[in-house]
Enzyme design. Structure first.
Site, PDB file in Angstrom:
ATOM      1  CG  HIS A   1       0.120   6.055  -0.786  1.00 37.48           C
ATOM      2  ND1 HIS A   1      -0.960   6.587  -1.455  1.00 37.48           N
ATOM      3  CD2 HIS A   1      -0.398   5.411   0.301  1.00 37.48           C
ATOM      4  CE1 HIS A   1      -2.074   6.276  -0.815  1.00 37.48           C
ATOM      5  NE2 HIS A   1      -1.757   5.561   0.250  1.00 37.48           N
TER       6      HIS A   1
ATOM      7  CG  HIS B   1      -1.873   1.112   1.320  1.00 40.80           C
ATOM      8  ND1 HIS B   1      -3.225   0.961   1.086  1.00 40.80           N
ATOM      9  CD2 HIS B   1      -1.707   2.435   1.626  1.00 40.80           C
ATOM     10  CE1 HIS B   1      -3.827   2.124   1.220  1.00 40.80           C
ATOM     11  NE2 HIS B   1      -2.930   3.034   1.562  1.00 40.80           N
ATOM     12  CD  GLU B   2       1.526   3.545   3.689  1.00 48.42           C
ATOM     13  OE1 GLU B   2       1.732   4.645   3.122  1.00 48.42           O
ATOM     14  OE2 GLU B   2       0.479   3.294   4.306  1.00 48.42           O
TER      15      GLU B   2
ATOM     16  CG  ASP C   1      -4.869   6.726   1.581  1.00 50.98           C
ATOM     17  OD1 ASP C   1      -4.204   7.636   2.109  1.00 50.98           O
ATOM     18  OD2 ASP C   1      -4.466   5.559   1.472  1.00 50.98           O
TER      19      ASP C   1
END
Length: 248
Positions: free
Chosen positions: A76, A72-73, A148
């Site tokens: 980003h 997930h990170e 988010d």
């Protein structure tokens, strides 16, 4: 002296990595506790004391959740770099609330529809990376106005109501606070905002697919180190052919 300085810098870098994601109050408490421990043992405070307290403050997540947070990170981080939306200072999966990216949004991206849309894409890229890599998504992208999904929706809503970029009645200014209720009950405005979000999410998934190798490399490094900061993160991305592109 140079050797001592290099060692000190290395230790400080490790401490900074461990402290990433903590608040000022957290760090103040950890330093106080480490100082108290050293005082009880009648010796000076050492780097090892701080490292021990920081390690004890580190949350313990199941490996499956750590892997999902890392993907997930990483989504980003890669999106921000490719789109040129922010200067990333650190990324961690060891924060008190889970994973997070620390950085500053470049001011120029807030001045145009394309720039704000790029921010929305970057905010949705974490969820997009989960779907592309794992085939499912978690609730980690939502949960609050500062999540988010909350921030992406707020930006898309602003494009339609306060910033003059709506395709219909762009000169009509409507306060965001007054229009959130309209999103909850549906209607034309919610449809316009959702269309923006759906298009941005499609672009986020395409970006993650196009830079899959870089996303995986960042995720692997996060699983190994927990936190990546500054130059090491930039070097990792450069080594994996991930270069900033300001054309969003």
């Amino acid at each position: 002296m140079d050797e001592i300085d290099c060692k000190s810098k290395a230790v400080l870098g490790k401490l900074a990595r461990q402290a990433s994601g903590l608040t000022g109050a957290d760090i103040e408490r950890i330093v106080r506790e480490a100082r108290q421990m050293a005082r009880r043992e009648r010796r000076p405070l050492s780097f090892a004391d701080l490292q021990a307290r920081l390690a004890g403050n580190k949350p313990v997540w199941p490996q499956s959740l750590r892997s999902r947070m890392a993907i997930h990170e990483a989504g980003h981080v890669v999106a921000h770099l490719i789109l040129g939306t922010a200067n990333i200072e650190a990324v961690t999966i060891d924060g008190r609330q889970g994973g997070q990216v620390e950085g500053e949004t470049y001011s120029f991206v807030t001045q145009s529809e394309a720039g704000i849309t790029a921010q929305i894409i970057a905010k949705l890229a974490g969820r997009a990376a989960e779907e592309e890599f794992l085939g499912t998504v978690s609730a980690g992208a939502g949960g609050s106005l500062r999540s988010d999904l909350g921030q992406a929706t707020e930006l898309a809503l602003a494009l339609e109501t306060t910033l003059g970029f709506s395709k219909e009645m762009p000169l009509l200014y409507r306060q965001v606070e007054a229009t959130f209720a309209q999103l909850e009950i549906g209607g034309e405005l919610s449809g316009l905002v959702n269309d923006r979000l759906e298009r941005a999410y499609g672009q986020a998934r395409k970006l993650v697919r196009s830079h899959r190798h870089a996303v995986q490399a960042v995720a692997d490094a996060l699983l190994e180190h927990g936190t990546l900061i500054g130059p090491e993160l930039n070097a990792l991305l450069r080594d994996n052919g991930c270069n900033r592109n300001t054309e969003s």
